[in-house]
Design an enzyme around this catalytic site. Structure first.
Site, PDB file in Angstrom:
ATOM      1  N   GLY A   1     -10.047  48.555  31.802  1.00 58.71           N
ATOM      2  CA  GLY A   1     -10.567  47.205  31.608  1.00 58.71           C
ATOM      3  C   GLY A   1     -10.575  46.379  32.876  1.00 58.71           C
ATOM      4  O   GLY A   1     -10.953  45.202  32.851  1.00 58.71           O
ATOM      5  N   GLN A   2     -10.162  46.958  34.002  1.00 59.03           N
ATOM      6  CA  GLN A   2     -10.170  46.185  35.252  1.00 59.03           C
ATOM      7  C   GLN A   2     -11.613  45.902  35.680  1.00 59.03           C
ATOM      8  O   GLN A   2     -12.441  46.825  35.760  1.00 59.03           O
ATOM      9  CB  GLN A   2      -9.439  46.943  36.374  1.00 59.03           C
TER      10      GLN A   2
ATOM     11  N   HIS B   1      -2.166  39.405  34.428  1.00 60.32           N
ATOM     12  CA  HIS B   1      -2.526  38.431  33.397  1.00 60.32           C
ATOM     13  C   HIS B   1      -1.250  37.964  32.693  1.00 60.32           C
ATOM     14  O   HIS B   1      -0.383  38.778  32.354  1.00 60.32           O
ATOM     15  CB  HIS B   1      -3.383  39.082  32.302  1.00 60.32           C
TER      16      HIS B   1
ATOM     17  N   ASP C   1      -7.335  31.652  33.945  1.00 56.47           N
ATOM     18  CA  ASP C   1      -8.469  32.571  33.811  1.00 56.47           C
ATOM     19  C   ASP C   1      -9.700  31.780  33.367  1.00 56.47           C
ATOM     20  O   ASP C   1      -9.600  30.905  32.510  1.00 56.47           O
ATOM     21  CB  ASP C   1      -8.128  33.669  32.790  1.00 56.47           C
ATOM     22  N   ILE C   2     -10.828  32.113  33.945  1.00 57.06           N
ATOM     23  CA  ILE C   2     -12.065  31.382  33.635  1.00 57.06           C
ATOM     24  C   ILE C   2     -12.561  31.687  32.213  1.00 57.06           C
ATOM     25  O   ILE C   2     -13.289  30.883  31.627  1.00 57.06           O
ATOM     26  CB  ILE C   2     -13.165  31.715  34.683  1.00 57.06           C
TER      27      ILE C   2
ATOM     28  N   HIS D   1      -4.113  41.902  40.022  1.00 57.23           N
ATOM     29  CA  HIS D   1      -3.780  40.647  39.359  1.00 57.23           C
ATOM     30  C   HIS D   1      -2.967  40.930  38.111  1.00 57.23           C
ATOM     31  O   HIS D   1      -3.140  41.957  37.456  1.00 57.23           O
ATOM     32  CB  HIS D   1      -5.035  39.841  39.007  1.00 57.23           C
TER      33      HIS D   1
END
Ligand code: 5GP
Length: 113
Positions: free
Chosen positions: A92-93, A101, A31-32, A99
Site C-alpha cells: 500500500g505504499q 502513519h 495526512d491530506i 513515513h
C-alpha cells in the site's frame, strides 16, 4: 528516488502541509486524505525510500520518529492509536519516502485490509 517525492517537497517547503512538529531530523503533519478522525504522518528528513532501505545507522532515527509520533499523541490527549508503516507498493505504499502513519479516533479492524 526518495529525494524527488511529494514528501521531499514538503520537507524543503515547496509544498505546504498542516505541520504538527518539526526538528532537525523529522517533520510531522496531518495526512491530506485522513483515514480516521486523527491521522498524521511522521517522516524523516533523510531521504530514505522505505523501511527496507534502513540500515543499523538509522536505529536512533527510527526510534526518534516513533517517539515524536507518541509525543504528538500525548499532546492530542489520545492513548489509543494505530501505527502503520507501508513498505513497498504491494503493501500500500504510495509515497516512496519512509513515513509512519498514526491513526486514531475510531475503532480499528484486525486483520487490516
Ligand atoms: P502510503 O500509502 O505511502 O503509506 O501513505 C502515503 C500517505 O501520504 C497517504 O495517506 C496520503 O494521503 C498522504 N499524502 C500524499 N500526498 C500528500 C500531501 O501532499 N500532503 C499530505 N499532507 N499528505 C499526503
Amino acid at each position: 528516488m526518495a529525494d524527488t517525492t511529494i514528501f521531499a517537497k514538503i520537507i524543503n517547503g515547496e509544498i505546504s502541509c498542516d505541520k504538527l512538529y518539526e526538528d532537525e531530523f523529522c517533520i510531522a503533519f496531518n495526512d491530506i486524505a485522513s483515514q480516521a478522525p486523527i491521522h498524521y504522518l511522521v517522516i524523516p528528513k533523510k531521504p530514505i525510500i522505505s523501511l527496507l532501505e534502513c540500515e543499523n545507522d538509522d536505529k536512533n532515527l527510527l526510534g526518534h520518529l516513533l517517539l515524536v509520533g507518541k509525543k504528538i499523541a500525548i499532546e492530542k490527549k489520545i492513548n489509543n492509536w494505530r501505527t502503520v508503516i507501508n513498505t513497498g507498493a504491494e503493501s500500500g505504499q504510495t509515497v516512496f519516502h519512509l513515513h509512519i502513519h498514526f491513526l486514531s479516533g475510531r475503532s480499528m479492524n484486525w486483520p487490516p485490509g
